[in-house]
Write an enzyme that holds these catalytic residues in place. Structure first.
Site, PDB file in Angstrom:
ATOM      1  N   SER A 141       0.831  -1.212   0.000  1.00  0.00           N
ATOM      2  CA  SER A 141       0.000   0.000   0.000  1.00  0.00           C
ATOM      3  C   SER A 141       0.862   1.257   0.000  1.00  0.00           C
ATOM      4  O   SER A 141       2.011   1.253   0.444  1.00  0.00           O
ATOM      5  CB  SER A 141      -0.911   0.027   1.232  1.00  0.00           C
TER       6      SER A 141
HETATM    7  N1  SAM Z   1      -0.724  -4.905   4.168  1.00  0.00           N
HETATM    8  C1  SAM Z   1      -0.023  -5.162   2.920  1.00  0.00           C
HETATM    9  C2  SAM Z   1       1.363  -4.605   2.900  1.00  0.00           C
HETATM   10  O1  SAM Z   1       1.717  -3.839   3.795  1.00  0.00           O
HETATM   11  O2  SAM Z   1       2.094  -4.959   1.971  1.00  0.00           O
HETATM   12  C3  SAM Z   1      -0.767  -4.620   1.739  1.00  0.00           C
HETATM   13  C4  SAM Z   1      -1.582  -5.602   1.187  1.00  0.00           C
HETATM   14  S1  SAM Z   1      -2.380  -5.500  -0.367  1.00  0.00           S
HETATM   15  C5  SAM Z   1      -2.930  -3.853  -0.576  1.00  0.00           C
HETATM   16  C6  SAM Z   1      -3.835  -6.426   0.116  1.00  0.00           C
HETATM   17  C7  SAM Z   1      -3.543  -7.850   0.530  1.00  0.00           C
HETATM   18  O3  SAM Z   1      -4.785  -8.469   0.913  1.00  0.00           O
HETATM   19  C8  SAM Z   1      -2.961  -8.715  -0.583  1.00  0.00           C
HETATM   20  O4  SAM Z   1      -1.772  -9.303  -0.144  1.00  0.00           O
HETATM   21  C9  SAM Z   1      -4.051  -9.761  -0.839  1.00  0.00           C
HETATM   22  O5  SAM Z   1      -3.549 -11.014  -1.255  1.00  0.00           O
HETATM   23  C10 SAM Z   1      -4.729  -9.823   0.513  1.00  0.00           C
HETATM   24  N2  SAM Z   1      -6.099 -10.359   0.489  1.00  0.00           N
HETATM   25  C11 SAM Z   1      -7.073 -10.180  -0.441  1.00  0.00           C
HETATM   26  N3  SAM Z   1      -8.189 -10.828  -0.074  1.00  0.00           N
HETATM   27  C12 SAM Z   1      -7.926 -11.447   1.114  1.00  0.00           C
HETATM   28  C13 SAM Z   1      -8.678 -12.265   2.012  1.00  0.00           C
HETATM   29  N4  SAM Z   1      -9.948 -12.609   1.752  1.00  0.00           N
HETATM   30  N5  SAM Z   1      -8.082 -12.691   3.138  1.00  0.00           N
HETATM   31  C14 SAM Z   1      -6.788 -12.357   3.445  1.00  0.00           C
HETATM   32  N6  SAM Z   1      -6.027 -11.578   2.627  1.00  0.00           N
HETATM   33  C15 SAM Z   1      -6.581 -11.130   1.478  1.00  0.00           C
END
Ligand code: SAM
Length: 213
Positions: A64
């Site tokens: 992000s």
């Molecule tokens: N917090 C992360 C970082 O600091 O890098 C940013 C993450 S990215 C914007 C969103 C994350 O949510 C992705 O890694 C994605 O795979 C995960 N994600 C999407 N749907 C999800 C779910 N149902 N359960 C858990 N993780 C999920």
């Protein structure tokens, strides 16, 4: 794993940018000043690490934008020792921010590739989450509930009920809600059955994916 004076200087400038954009929480700014964000990205992309932008990581996901990480963390109002559940571990950068604030962190990731990579990587930098979970964030993590705070780092088309029910009374859920565009929303649990809702503007996240997506 290199963290040079140049990187530290770039971080300081990033912190100045975040202050100008309105981030005021000193502990959050300090965490961003401390964490070597460039190490959370593939080495070829180091030049992009300290600009205020989201960036692609593995599995078609993103780390992000620093402003978004800072704003979500500020809205969570973390106190040292708080038990926090993060949904969407991704690169682990947000996890590291929460650990810098002294939180006890549980974090869920649904992409196995990212889960495995980040689980190996975070301890190398000395960041130890209480538990990294490979699973579906829509159902939260009941085994360690209730939480002082829950932070969702992907765009949720709706507010998953289990996340509300896994909050302590007084706990906060910070969640971007919407399809193409999300509204940053904070729910505070005020009693067993009641929640207060506040909204904090528009954001664009990768989607919180369901089981079969
Ligand atoms: N917090 C992360 C970082 O600091 O890098 C940013 C993450 S990215 C914007 C969103 C994350 O949510 C992705 O890694 C994605 O795979 C995960 N994600 C999407 N749907 C999800 C779910 N149902 N359960 C858990 N993780 C999920």
């Amino acid at each position: 794993m290199n963290d040079t004076f140049t990187h530290k200087g770039m971080r300081k400038r990033l912190v100045d940018t975040l202050k100008k954009k309105g981030i005021a929480d000193k502990a959050v700014l300090q965490a961003i000043n401390t964490i070597p964000r460039h190490l959370f990205m593939d080495s070829g992309f180091v030049d992009h690490a300290y600009v205020d932008k989201a960036f692609p990581i593995a599995a078609d996901q993103t780390i992000s934008q620093p402003y978004t990480v800072a704003r979500q963390t500020e809205l969570l109002e973390v106190e040292k020792g708080d038990k926090i559940l993060e949904i969407g571990t991704g690169s682990g950068y947000q996890t590291a921010v929460l650990l810098e604030l002294g939180a006890i962190v549980y974090s869920i990731e649904r992409q196995n590739e990212l889960f495995k990579k980040t689980k190996l990587f975070l301890p190398k930098l000395g960041y130890r989450a209480k538990k990294l979970i490979f699973g579906d964030g829509y159902i939260g993590f009941e085994a360690a509930a209730p939480y002082d705070g829950i932070l969702v780092t992907a765009g949720a088309p709706f507010v998953p009920k289990p996340l509300l029910s896994q909050l302590k009374i007084g706990g906060r859920l910070v969640i971007p809600v919407g399809d193409d565009v999300q509204i940053m929303t904070v729910f505070t649990r005020t009693s067993e059955t009641e929640f207060e809702k506040e909204e904090y503007g528009e954001y664009r996240f990768v989607p919180l994916l369901g089981d079969k997506e």
